[in-house]
Design a protein around this motif. Structure first.
Motif, PDB file in Angstrom:
ATOM      1  N   CYS A   1      17.593  70.798  17.195  1.00 39.77           N
ATOM      2  CA  CYS A   1      18.345  69.604  17.579  1.00 39.77           C
ATOM      3  C   CYS A   1      18.828  68.900  16.314  1.00 39.77           C
ATOM      4  CB  CYS A   1      17.462  68.663  18.392  1.00 39.77           C
ATOM      5  SG  CYS A   1      17.003  69.332  19.992  1.00 39.77           S
TER       6      CYS A   1
ATOM      7  N   CYS B   1      16.027  67.203  23.375  1.00 41.38           N
ATOM      8  CA  CYS B   1      15.655  66.965  21.980  1.00 41.38           C
ATOM      9  C   CYS B   1      14.628  65.846  21.859  1.00 41.38           C
ATOM     10  CB  CYS B   1      16.894  66.607  21.165  1.00 41.38           C
ATOM     11  SG  CYS B   1      18.116  67.928  21.096  1.00 41.38           S
TER      12      CYS B   1
ATOM     13  N   THR C   1      15.035  65.347  15.849  1.00 43.46           N
ATOM     14  CA  THR C   1      16.315  65.856  15.368  1.00 43.46           C
ATOM     15  C   THR C   1      16.244  66.135  13.877  1.00 43.46           C
ATOM     16  OG1 THR C   1      17.177  63.633  14.990  1.00 43.46           O
ATOM     17  CG2 THR C   1      17.652  64.639  17.130  1.00 43.46           C
TER      18      THR C   1
END
Length: 99
Positions: free
Chosen positions: A77, A36, A39
Motif C-alpha cells: 500500500c 491498507c 502505507t
C-alpha cells in the motif's frame, strides 16, 4: 406459544439471509473494510510492476493505492500523499488518456 414460534422463525430467517449476503459480497471480491492498514512513503518506483487505485467508498473512507512489486509480486500500500506517489498516479492517468 404460536407467536413465539413465528418470531423465532423470522429471526432465524433474517440471520440466514444476513449471513448469505455477507458471503455473496465476499465471493464477488467486495471487501467490507479498508485494504491498507499501513502505507509506504519511501521511493520504490522502479520496483513497481502494476498499480491499482481504489477510490473512497462506503467500506473505506480513504483512497487506497496498491502496488505489486516486479520480483516478489508482493502487494504494498502506497501513501497517496507522498509526492512521488502523486507523480506516479499522474503518469498513469496521462498514459491512459493518450491510449
Amino acid at each position: 406459544m404460536y407467536c413465539k414460534i413465528v418470531v423465532i422463525s423470522v429471526i432465524v430467517l433474517v440471520a440466514f439471509l444476513a449471513i448469505g449476503e455477507g458471503k455473496s459480497l465476499k465471493g464477488m471480491g467486495v471487501d467490507q473494510r479498508c485494504r491498507c492498514i499501513e502505507t509506504e512513503s519511501r521511493r520504490i518506483g522502479k520496483h513497481i510492476e502494476t498499480v491499482e487505485i481504489f477510490p473512497p467508498d462506503s467500506h473505506c473512507k480513504d483512497k487506497e493505492i496498491i502496488a505489486t512489486l516486479k520480483e516478489t509480486k508482493q502487494e504494498i500500500c502506497l501513501d497517496p500523499n507522498a509526492p512521488w506517489v502523486k507523480k506516479v498516479i499522474e503518469k498513469i492517468i496521462d498514459n491512459s488518456k493518450s491510449s
